[in-house]
Motif scaffolding. Sequence first.
Motif, PDB file in Angstrom:
ATOM      1  N   GLY A  24      59.680 117.159 -14.851  1.00  0.00           N
ATOM      2  CA  GLY A  24      60.259 118.051 -13.853  1.00  0.00           C
ATOM      3  C   GLY A  24      59.575 119.390 -13.747  1.00  0.00           C
ATOM      4  N   LEU A  25      60.343 120.412 -13.396  1.00  0.00           N
ATOM      5  CA  LEU A  25      59.850 121.773 -13.197  1.00  0.00           C
ATOM      6  C   LEU A  25      60.717 122.755 -13.968  1.00  0.00           C
ATOM      7  CD1 LEU A  25      59.620 121.883  -9.283  1.00  0.00           C
ATOM      8  CD2 LEU A  25      57.700 121.679 -10.848  1.00  0.00           C
ATOM      9  N   THR A  26      60.121 123.881 -14.350  1.00  0.00           N
ATOM     10  CA  THR A  26      60.912 125.017 -14.827  1.00  0.00           C
ATOM     11  C   THR A  26      60.594 126.198 -13.921  1.00  0.00           C
ATOM     12  OG1 THR A  26      59.256 125.735 -16.430  1.00  0.00           O
ATOM     13  CG2 THR A  26      61.004 124.299 -17.246  1.00  0.00           C
ATOM     14  N   CYS A  27      61.596 127.013 -13.669  1.00  0.00           N
ATOM     15  CA  CYS A  27      61.445 128.183 -12.816  1.00  0.00           C
ATOM     16  C   CYS A  27      61.972 129.406 -13.547  1.00  0.00           C
ATOM     17  CB  CYS A  27      62.241 128.007 -11.525  1.00  0.00           C
ATOM     18  SG  CYS A  27      61.704 126.624 -10.524  1.00  0.00           S
ATOM     19  N   ALA A  53      67.282 116.934  -8.117  1.00  0.00           N
ATOM     20  CA  ALA A  53      68.141 117.208  -9.276  1.00  0.00           C
ATOM     21  C   ALA A  53      68.724 118.614  -9.182  1.00  0.00           C
ATOM     22  CB  ALA A  53      67.351 117.072 -10.571  1.00  0.00           C
ATOM     23  N   ALA A  54      69.918 118.778  -9.689  1.00  0.00           N
ATOM     24  CA  ALA A  54      70.534 120.098  -9.750  1.00  0.00           C
ATOM     25  C   ALA A  54      69.836 120.926 -10.825  1.00  0.00           C
ATOM     26  CB  ALA A  54      72.010 119.962 -10.081  1.00  0.00           C
ATOM     27  N   PRO A  55      69.726 122.238 -10.614  1.00  0.00           N
ATOM     28  CA  PRO A  55      69.113 123.088 -11.642  1.00  0.00           C
ATOM     29  C   PRO A  55      70.028 123.213 -12.853  1.00  0.00           C
ATOM     30  CG  PRO A  55      70.005 124.442  -9.888  1.00  0.00           C
ATOM     31  CD  PRO A  55      70.156 123.013  -9.455  1.00  0.00           C
ATOM     32  N   ARG A  56      69.411 123.317 -14.029  1.00  0.00           N
ATOM     33  CA  ARG A  56      70.161 123.554 -15.263  1.00  0.00           C
ATOM     34  C   ARG A  56      69.605 124.805 -15.917  1.00  0.00           C
ATOM     35  NH1 ARG A  56      70.350 118.252 -18.706  1.00  0.00           N
ATOM     36  NH2 ARG A  56      68.149 118.267 -18.227  1.00  0.00           N
ATOM     37  N   LEU A  57      70.508 125.688 -16.336  1.00  0.00           N
ATOM     38  CA  LEU A  57      70.087 126.914 -16.997  1.00  0.00           C
ATOM     39  C   LEU A  57      69.536 126.575 -18.373  1.00  0.00           C
ATOM     40  CD1 LEU A  57      69.996 130.040 -16.981  1.00  0.00           C
ATOM     41  CD2 LEU A  57      72.276 129.978 -18.014  1.00  0.00           C
ATOM     42  N   VAL A  58      68.302 127.005 -18.644  1.00  0.00           N
ATOM     43  CA  VAL A  58      67.663 126.771 -19.939  1.00  0.00           C
ATOM     44  C   VAL A  58      67.923 127.949 -20.860  1.00  0.00           C
ATOM     45  CG1 VAL A  58      65.455 126.436 -21.116  1.00  0.00           C
ATOM     46  CG2 VAL A  58      65.863 125.350 -18.894  1.00  0.00           C
ATOM     47  N   THR A  59      67.728 129.169 -20.338  1.00  0.00           N
ATOM     48  CA  THR A  59      67.927 130.368 -21.153  1.00  0.00           C
ATOM     49  C   THR A  59      68.185 131.570 -20.261  1.00  0.00           C
ATOM     50  OG1 THR A  59      67.022 131.625 -23.019  1.00  0.00           O
ATOM     51  CG2 THR A  59      65.489 131.038 -21.282  1.00  0.00           C
TER      52      THR A  59
END
Length: 73
Positions: A24-27, A53-59
């Motif tokens: 996937g991608l990270t933004c 896909a829905a975004p998921r908060l990583v940090t």
Amino acid sequence: LWEAIAKAVIGAVVETVRNLGGAGLTCGVPIELTLEGRTAPVDTAWHYSGEGAAPRLVTAYPRPYNRGHGNGA
């Protein structure tokens, strides 16, 4: 806290995008977060596992005021 992050990120500018290939991608999205009348700059990172896909908060972590984003600082 989650509600404040979700509200602040709507309309925020995506600063960085990293393609993770099949993962996937990270933004990276810098925001101004306000809680209980106090405001602070916060860097957030979001993961999209695939197309649609829905975004998921990583940090999410506070950013020093002397380190700007997109303003030449």
